[in-house]
Design a protein around this motif. Structure first.
Motif, PDB file in Angstrom:
ATOM      1  N   LEU A  13      21.498 -46.317 -36.813  1.00 26.92           N
ATOM      2  CA  LEU A  13      20.680 -45.952 -37.961  1.00 26.92           C
ATOM      3  C   LEU A  13      21.400 -46.277 -39.259  1.00 26.92           C
ATOM      4  O   LEU A  13      22.620 -46.391 -39.292  1.00 26.92           O
ATOM      5  CB  LEU A  13      20.369 -44.452 -37.936  1.00 26.92           C
ATOM      6  N   THR A  38      16.751 -43.922 -42.135  1.00 27.36           N
ATOM      7  CA  THR A  38      16.305 -42.535 -41.980  1.00 27.36           C
ATOM      8  C   THR A  38      17.021 -41.618 -42.954  1.00 27.36           C
ATOM      9  O   THR A  38      18.063 -41.963 -43.509  1.00 27.36           O
ATOM     10  CB  THR A  38      16.578 -42.018 -40.555  1.00 27.36           C
ATOM     11  N   GLY A  40      18.114 -38.395 -41.874  1.00 27.15           N
ATOM     12  CA  GLY A  40      18.189 -37.466 -40.752  1.00 27.15           C
ATOM     13  C   GLY A  40      17.314 -38.002 -39.633  1.00 27.15           C
ATOM     14  O   GLY A  40      17.547 -39.091 -39.139  1.00 27.15           O
ATOM     15  N   GLU A  41      16.277 -37.258 -39.285  1.00 22.39           N
ATOM     16  CA  GLU A  41      15.390 -37.693 -38.202  1.00 22.39           C
ATOM     17  C   GLU A  41      14.096 -38.325 -38.701  1.00 22.39           C
ATOM     18  O   GLU A  41      13.314 -38.840 -37.926  1.00 22.39           O
ATOM     19  CB  GLU A  41      15.063 -36.504 -37.299  1.00 22.39           C
ATOM     20  N   ARG A  42      13.846 -38.295 -39.999  1.00 22.33           N
ATOM     21  CA  ARG A  42      12.606 -38.848 -40.542  1.00 22.33           C
ATOM     22  C   ARG A  42      12.791 -40.328 -40.868  1.00 22.33           C
ATOM     23  O   ARG A  42      13.721 -40.724 -41.570  1.00 22.33           O
ATOM     24  CB  ARG A  42      12.198 -38.082 -41.793  1.00 22.33           C
ATOM     25  N   LEU A  43      11.900 -41.140 -40.343  1.00 23.82           N
ATOM     26  CA  LEU A  43      11.933 -42.585 -40.560  1.00 23.82           C
ATOM     27  C   LEU A  43      11.397 -42.902 -41.951  1.00 23.82           C
ATOM     28  O   LEU A  43      10.262 -42.566 -42.282  1.00 23.82           O
ATOM     29  CB  LEU A  43      11.087 -43.277 -39.486  1.00 23.82           C
ATOM     30  N   LEU A 102       8.605 -43.508 -31.726  1.00 23.90           N
ATOM     31  CA  LEU A 102       8.625 -42.098 -32.102  1.00 23.90           C
ATOM     32  C   LEU A 102       8.078 -41.250 -30.966  1.00 23.90           C
ATOM     33  O   LEU A 102       7.289 -41.721 -30.152  1.00 23.90           O
ATOM     34  CB  LEU A 102       7.762 -41.867 -33.345  1.00 23.90           C
ATOM     35  N   ASN A 103       8.490 -39.981 -30.942  1.00 29.60           N
ATOM     36  CA  ASN A 103       7.828 -39.048 -30.038  1.00 29.60           C
ATOM     37  C   ASN A 103       6.629 -38.461 -30.795  1.00 29.60           C
ATOM     38  O   ASN A 103       6.402 -38.812 -31.957  1.00 29.60           O
ATOM     39  CB  ASN A 103       8.796 -37.983 -29.510  1.00 29.60           C
ATOM     40  N   ARG A 107       9.516 -38.006 -34.408  1.00 34.12           N
ATOM     41  CA  ARG A 107      10.962 -38.167 -34.501  1.00 34.12           C
ATOM     42  C   ARG A 107      11.350 -39.456 -33.804  1.00 34.12           C
ATOM     43  O   ARG A 107      10.828 -39.783 -32.739  1.00 34.12           O
ATOM     44  CB  ARG A 107      11.669 -36.986 -33.846  1.00 34.12           C
ATOM     45  N   LEU A 108      12.269 -40.186 -34.404  1.00 33.64           N
ATOM     46  CA  LEU A 108      12.721 -41.451 -33.850  1.00 33.64           C
ATOM     47  C   LEU A 108      13.460 -41.214 -32.534  1.00 33.64           C
ATOM     48  O   LEU A 108      14.402 -40.423 -32.481  1.00 33.64           O
ATOM     49  CB  LEU A 108      13.646 -42.143 -34.850  1.00 33.64           C
ATOM     50  N   VAL A 109      13.006 -41.891 -31.473  1.00 26.66           N
ATOM     51  CA  VAL A 109      13.631 -41.731 -30.155  1.00 26.66           C
ATOM     52  C   VAL A 109      14.119 -43.059 -29.574  1.00 26.66           C
ATOM     53  O   VAL A 109      14.737 -43.081 -28.520  1.00 26.66           O
ATOM     54  CB  VAL A 109      12.682 -41.030 -29.153  1.00 26.66           C
TER      55      VAL A 109
END
Length: 148
Positions: A13, A38, A40-43, A102-103, A107-109
């Motif tokens: 990332l 990102t 954090g977890e937000r794209l 994303l899930n 959230r990016l997976v």
């Protein structure tokens, strides 16, 4: 087959305040042509080697330029539980070589690339995507002349 069956789960990332040089070095280290950006977890976006060249270097921006200045903020993505054939067709239609995965909580997976699809047992999804991506368009050839 689902996207989760073929996607790459370990993704390097970048942050919006990372520099072009940091992103280029990171791409070189992990042999990737794109990094999700990102907070954090937000794209927030994606930065590609092409973004660095065309929106950075070609515009005279230096290695300390922040990614937020060159990244692509409008990101297409897919969900991990989507049908791989469907996503591959969409990638071809939209001429995309890779998609963040994303899930359902967004959230990016992972990331799904044309290479991930091609490594599958059935060639059809990769062929459909590649056929769409390879369609001639308005982008000039390397000679500078328009494509026929």
């Amino acid at each position: 087959m689902k996207v989760s069956d073929r996607m790459t789960r370990t993704v390097r990332l970048a942050g919006p305040d990372d520099t072009l040089q940091q992103a280029a070095r990171s791409m070189a280290e992990c042999d990737a042509g794109a990094l999700p950006v990102t907070d954090g977890e937000r794209l927030l976006g994606m930065v590609t080697d092409r973004d660095i060249v065309l929106r950075g270097v070609a515009e005279g921006k230096g290695p300390d330029t922040r990614l937020r200045e060159v990244m692509t903020p409008e990101v297409k993505y897919c969900f991990e539980d989507e049908d791989l054939d469907h996503v591959a067709r969409n990638m071809g239609e939209q001429r995309l070589r890779r998609l963040p995965v994303l899930n359902r909580e967004k959230r990016l997976v992972g990331i799904l690339s044309l290479g991930d699809i091609a490594l599958g047992v059935a060639p059809m999804p990769a062929g459909a995507a590649l056929a769409g991506i390879s369609q001639p368009g308005g982008i000039p050839s390397q000679t500078g002349a328009p494509r026929p």
